[in-house]
Design a protein around this motif. Structure first.
Motif, PDB file in Angstrom:
ATOM      1  N   PHE A 155      38.836  49.879  37.945  1.00 42.21           N
ATOM      2  CA  PHE A 155      39.739  48.748  38.145  1.00 42.21           C
ATOM      3  C   PHE A 155      41.211  49.147  38.042  1.00 42.21           C
ATOM      4  O   PHE A 155      42.083  48.318  38.139  1.00 42.21           O
ATOM      5  CB  PHE A 155      39.468  47.659  37.098  1.00 42.21           C
ATOM      6  CG  PHE A 155      38.012  47.382  36.891  1.00 42.21           C
ATOM      7  CD1 PHE A 155      37.231  46.890  37.932  1.00 42.21           C
ATOM      8  CD2 PHE A 155      37.409  47.623  35.679  1.00 42.21           C
ATOM      9  CE1 PHE A 155      35.883  46.638  37.749  1.00 42.21           C
ATOM     10  CE2 PHE A 155      36.057  47.367  35.488  1.00 42.21           C
ATOM     11  CZ  PHE A 155      35.296  46.876  36.524  1.00 42.21           C
ATOM     12  N   LYS A 156      41.480  50.412  37.766  1.00 35.68           N
ATOM     13  CA  LYS A 156      42.865  50.818  37.504  1.00 35.68           C
ATOM     14  C   LYS A 156      43.329  51.804  38.563  1.00 35.68           C
ATOM     15  O   LYS A 156      42.677  52.805  38.820  1.00 35.68           O
ATOM     16  CB  LYS A 156      42.957  51.468  36.117  1.00 35.68           C
ATOM     17  CG  LYS A 156      44.378  51.634  35.601  1.00 35.68           C
ATOM     18  CD  LYS A 156      44.348  52.216  34.198  1.00 35.68           C
ATOM     19  CE  LYS A 156      45.735  52.346  33.605  1.00 35.68           C
ATOM     20  NZ  LYS A 156      46.282  51.071  33.159  1.00 35.68           N
ATOM     21  N   ARG A 157      44.442  51.497  39.192  1.00 33.83           N
ATOM     22  CA  ARG A 157      44.996  52.395  40.206  1.00 33.83           C
ATOM     23  C   ARG A 157      46.062  53.287  39.582  1.00 33.83           C
ATOM     24  O   ARG A 157      46.631  52.960  38.537  1.00 33.83           O
ATOM     25  CB  ARG A 157      45.594  51.573  41.351  1.00 33.83           C
ATOM     26  CG  ARG A 157      44.531  50.817  42.140  1.00 33.83           C
ATOM     27  CD  ARG A 157      45.161  50.025  43.240  1.00 33.83           C
ATOM     28  NE  ARG A 157      44.152  49.314  44.003  1.00 33.83           N
ATOM     29  CZ  ARG A 157      44.401  48.342  44.847  1.00 33.83           C
ATOM     30  NH1 ARG A 157      45.649  47.942  45.027  1.00 33.83           N
ATOM     31  NH2 ARG A 157      43.438  47.757  45.520  1.00 33.83           N
ATOM     32  N   ARG A 190      43.610  46.407  32.075  1.00 34.89           N
ATOM     33  CA  ARG A 190      44.884  46.302  31.360  1.00 34.89           C
ATOM     34  C   ARG A 190      44.777  46.802  29.925  1.00 34.89           C
ATOM     35  O   ARG A 190      45.575  46.425  29.059  1.00 34.89           O
ATOM     36  CB  ARG A 190      45.374  44.848  31.382  1.00 34.89           C
ATOM     37  CG  ARG A 190      45.689  44.355  32.784  1.00 34.89           C
ATOM     38  CD  ARG A 190      46.193  42.927  32.796  1.00 34.89           C
ATOM     39  NE  ARG A 190      46.612  42.527  34.135  1.00 34.89           N
ATOM     40  CZ  ARG A 190      47.132  41.342  34.432  1.00 34.89           C
ATOM     41  NH1 ARG A 190      47.299  40.437  33.467  1.00 34.89           N
ATOM     42  NH2 ARG A 190      47.484  41.056  35.662  1.00 34.89           N
ATOM     43  N   TYR A 195      39.094  42.876  39.421  1.00 35.09           N
ATOM     44  CA  TYR A 195      39.549  42.976  38.027  1.00 35.09           C
ATOM     45  C   TYR A 195      40.669  44.007  37.951  1.00 35.09           C
ATOM     46  O   TYR A 195      40.775  44.898  38.792  1.00 35.09           O
ATOM     47  CB  TYR A 195      38.403  43.406  37.099  1.00 35.09           C
ATOM     48  CG  TYR A 195      37.248  42.443  37.087  1.00 35.09           C
ATOM     49  CD1 TYR A 195      37.131  41.470  36.090  1.00 35.09           C
ATOM     50  CD2 TYR A 195      36.266  42.484  38.077  1.00 35.09           C
ATOM     51  CE1 TYR A 195      36.069  40.574  36.085  1.00 35.09           C
ATOM     52  CE2 TYR A 195      35.213  41.597  38.082  1.00 35.09           C
ATOM     53  CZ  TYR A 195      35.109  40.635  37.092  1.00 35.09           C
ATOM     54  OH  TYR A 195      34.073  39.752  37.099  1.00 35.09           O
ATOM     55  N   GLN A 196      41.503  43.872  36.915  1.00 30.82           N
ATOM     56  CA  GLN A 196      42.513  44.889  36.609  1.00 30.82           C
ATOM     57  C   GLN A 196      42.244  45.400  35.199  1.00 30.82           C
ATOM     58  O   GLN A 196      41.984  44.601  34.288  1.00 30.82           O
ATOM     59  CB  GLN A 196      43.923  44.297  36.682  1.00 30.82           C
ATOM     60  CG  GLN A 196      44.346  43.896  38.084  1.00 30.82           C
ATOM     61  CD  GLN A 196      45.706  43.231  38.106  1.00 30.82           C
ATOM     62  OE1 GLN A 196      46.265  42.846  37.074  1.00 30.82           O
ATOM     63  NE2 GLN A 196      46.259  43.083  39.300  1.00 30.82           N
ATOM     64  N   SER A 214      49.316  51.642  38.649  1.00 31.42           N
ATOM     65  CA  SER A 214      49.276  50.484  37.756  1.00 31.42           C
ATOM     66  C   SER A 214      49.885  50.788  36.393  1.00 31.42           C
ATOM     67  O   SER A 214      49.771  51.904  35.873  1.00 31.42           O
ATOM     68  CB  SER A 214      47.832  50.022  37.553  1.00 31.42           C
ATOM     69  OG  SER A 214      47.293  49.569  38.773  1.00 31.42           O
ATOM     70  N   LYS A 262      53.724  47.623  38.342  1.00 26.21           N
ATOM     71  CA  LYS A 262      53.497  48.839  39.118  1.00 26.21           C
ATOM     72  C   LYS A 262      54.681  49.775  38.944  1.00 26.21           C
ATOM     73  O   LYS A 262      55.825  49.343  38.796  1.00 26.21           O
ATOM     74  CB  LYS A 262      53.332  48.507  40.607  1.00 26.21           C
ATOM     75  CG  LYS A 262      52.032  47.784  40.915  1.00 26.21           C
ATOM     76  CD  LYS A 262      51.947  47.447  42.389  1.00 26.21           C
ATOM     77  CE  LYS A 262      50.645  46.701  42.656  1.00 26.21           C
ATOM     78  NZ  LYS A 262      50.676  45.993  43.943  1.00 26.21           N
TER      79      LYS A 262
END
Length: 691
Positions: A49-51, A40, A37-38, A54, A120
């Protein structure tokens, strides 16, 4: 559930792409879970789920710029976020005559337009403080934005020709239009007992979760369903097995068993005696035996299996012994011949490398009943292999075979007894769940006098110093090189070159080499010379992973240790420390990755096979350990037996309760569960018969 072509946007061409993923109905689609998952959500801090790099947020377009280049068109958008920070985004596309590849983007990126931007951060210098590599964008109030932005967004494993953007839209439509048709399969009393989401809630949350906690609740529900169905199938398989009458019996005559026992150089351990008695008791029952013997390296599983084979042979029955590779099968053939010297037992070897004439004779003798024990690989399950009176099957390193392969061998004769063996012990919960059709025996005792092996991660120079030191004391050593595939000529050539180098480095010692490409007679001669101390150092490929028992060998050097699995490292280490002298296992690595170093550190810290088995499960995943990856018997969509071991315990407990409360699943509230069970396992395993 209707065909997948009922989903908006999926016509015949797209349906073929979905079929490549085994998605043919709407229900198939709903049960195709995201791989990750991302996050958002614009206000989300760094989450699971968030880098850090991102980007997901709403931006206002300040202006755009088109820059023509030689073969490319460059499109730039200058953006501002809600905090007033300025950002630059750049796209590159090939020039196409009379076609503007940025036509749609020019329409969407009008000044003052508000857009969701997903991408990114780009560290390259820019006039602006921020630069973004844009992966997706959506006008703020569009239907697409509702699905793809401002939320925890699913990412699926797809085939070429399908995009996540299209797939999400299809999934969203399926949930909107067809979710109510999805049936609940879990027994209601268990859903309530475990406080699980219902299937419709879970499917919505798996694909489009509102929060990380909601996603975890949904995933736990899906995992539980998978585990419960599979463990129930195993339980039914076992019940089906034990109610069949095999129609033959064994009498302990001791014509072969006593001679064999007298020929042994040692006495059985108490654990071996206990397990032999458990096996003999099973064999003398009126129903077929299905027993797993698990025991650490060097605990004496092969000798225990041989006792079972001799009981069968002295009653006039044939035995099949299946090993996962030609090397291991050959090793067992050599070992059994050594143990059976002087006994009237006819043993044959059958692998893909058996010469044609020899194979024809072996097949003829088997069919005529002139061979007592046949040892082989997957070759044993070929249609050409026929038996006259097969009654006992032994499967060695059973975790390397799938359920289907074991079942196919068992189908060679009606109501055969089956004994499986593994040197990769697994925790009791996993044994109950994944070997549910087997009774489990554990050889939990090593032969007396065995010392723990000192295991270290050292340089080759230090390793060879230990080899020289031990060889000068009259001890022997193994130096093992990786050979991933027996047919890999380049790797074999490299191992042979290393053998020549070692002979030059240690000219004062007698050095031999053994590998799987050699003929059986040649391998047997080399092993016997090593056993008789005619050789000081044996350079080898993993052909020596099992079976060799040389008490005078005190050093095992494993070259390129990073290329071996944890179970293989433990197996190889088990070739030393078999006598009363202090022994050493030295791991030499070249380019070890983080995971490889974790394996090496684990093997250095413990000699406990159960701990190593657990670590191996953790590092390699369950499929490879449990013998299911190659045959598709354990392809969980959501479950992970390491991460979800608590849910696995629930499934095992509830399986036992269901078996006691409604073993044939005849109660109305269990009808949907029974139907799903049959769909999944009746044809796939051909084992379920609820009567």
């Amino acid at each position: 559930m209707p065909a997948i072509t009922n989903i908006k946007g999926i016509g015949p061409a797209k349906a073929k792409l979905f079929a490549q993923l085994d998605l043919n109905t709407v229900s198939d689609l709903l049960h195709y879970y995201p791989r990750t998952y991302q996050d958002r959500r614009p206000d989300a801090k760094l989450s699971a789920f968030k880098r850090a790099e991102s980007v997901a947020g709403i931006y206002t377009v300040i202006r755009t710029q088109s820059i023509p280049a030689k073969a490319l068109l460059i499109f730039k958008a200058f953006l501002r976020d809600d905090a007033g920070n300025l950002t630059e985004a750049v796209w590159f596309k090939k020039k196409i005559r009379r076609f503007d590849p940025f036509m749609q983007m020019r329409r969407d990126f009008k000044p003052d337009a508000k857009l969701w931007i997903i991408g990114k951060r780009d560290d390259k210098s820019s006039f602006f403080s921020n630069k973004i590599t844009v992966e997706e964008y959506y006008p703020v109030n569009s239907a697409e934005a509702k699905i793809n932005a401002g939320r925890i967004t699913p990412v699926y494993s797809l085939t070429q020709g399908l995009t996540n953007k299209f797939f999400r839209a299809a999934q969203f439509y399926a949930l909107s239009e067809y979710l109510q048709e999805e049936k609940e399969v879990l027994p209601p009393e268990l859903t309530q007992k475990r406080n699980l989401l219902n299937i419709r809630q879970a499917l919505c949350a798996v694909h489009f979760p509102k929060s990380a906690s909601e996603l975890e609740s949904a995933r736990r529900r899906m995992v539980y369903e998978e585990f419960l169905l599979m463990t129930m199938a195993w339980g039914i398989k076992k019940r089906q097995t034990v109610r069949r009458e095999k129609g033959y019996h064994y009498e302990i005559k001791r014509t072969l068993l006593s001679k064999f026992k007298n020929n042994l150089e040692y006495t059985f351990t108490k654990a071996q005696v206990r397990v032999i008695n458990e096996i003999f008791s099973d064999m003398q029952k009126s129903v077929p035996m299905t027993r797993l013997v698990q025991g650490d390296v060097g605990s004496g599983k092969t000798v225990v299996a041989l006792c079972a084979m001799l009981l069968a042979v002295e009653n006039g029955y044939q035995c099949a012994f299946m090993a996962p590779t030609e090397i291991l099968a050959t090793q067992h053939f050599i070992t059994l011949n050594r143990y059976l010297k002087g006994l009237d037992v006819k043993v044959k070897l059958l692998t893909s490398k058996t010469p044609k004439k020899e194979k024809e004779n072996a097949l003829k003798y088997l069919a005529e009943g002139k061979t007592d024990i046949v040892i082989g690989t997957h070759s044993l399950i070929e249609d050409s292999v026929k038996f006259k009176n097969l009654k006992l099957i032994i499967v060695d390193e059973q975790h390397r075979f799938g359920v289907k392969q074991r079942a196919k061998l068992r189908a060679k004769a009606e109501f055969t007894d089956m004994l499986s063996m593994t040197a990769t012990p697994i925790p009791r919960t996993f044994a109950l769940a994944f070997y549910g059709d087997l009774d489990v025996s554990t050889i939990d005792q090593l032969p007396p006098g065995r010392q723990p092996v000192q295991t270290e991660h050292l340089s080759e120079t230090k390793a060879f110093e230990t080899v020289r030191s031990e060889a000068e004391k009259g001890r022997q050593a193994y130096i093992v090189y990786p050979l991933i595939d027996e047919s890999d000529k380049l790797e074999l050539k490299a191992a042979v070159q290393e053998y020549e180098r070692i002979k030059r480095l240690m000219p004062q010692f007698k050095i031999a080499m053994i590998h799987g490409a050699m003929k059986s007679a040649e391998k047997q001669k080399i092993m016997e010379d090593f056993l008789l101390k005619k050789t000081d150092i044996l350079v080898a490929t993993p052909v020596i992973e099992v079976g060799i028992d040389v008490k005078n060998a005190t050093v095992m050097v494993i070259q390129n240790a990073e290329r071996f699995g944890l179970a293989s490292l433990h197996q190889l280490r088990g070739r030393v420390g078999r006598g009363s002298e202090k022994s050493y296992c030295i791991l030499v690595s070249q380019h070890a990755s983080t995971v490889s170093l974790e394996r090496i550190n684990a093997i250095c810290k413990t000699g406990d096979g159960f701990k190593i088995g657990e670590k191996d499960l953790e590092l390699r995943g369950p499929g490879e350990i449990l013998g299911t990856r190659q045959s598709g018997d354990l392809e969980f969509k959501a479950g992970d037996i390491i991460k979800d071991k608590d849910v696995l315990r629930w499934a095992v407990e509830d399986r036992d309760w269901l078996n006691a409360d409604d073993p044939l699943l005849q109660k109305p509230q269990h009808a949907a569960f029974k139907q799903r069970l049959m769909e999944l396992y009746q044809k796939q395993w051909n084992i379920i018969d609820l009567g």
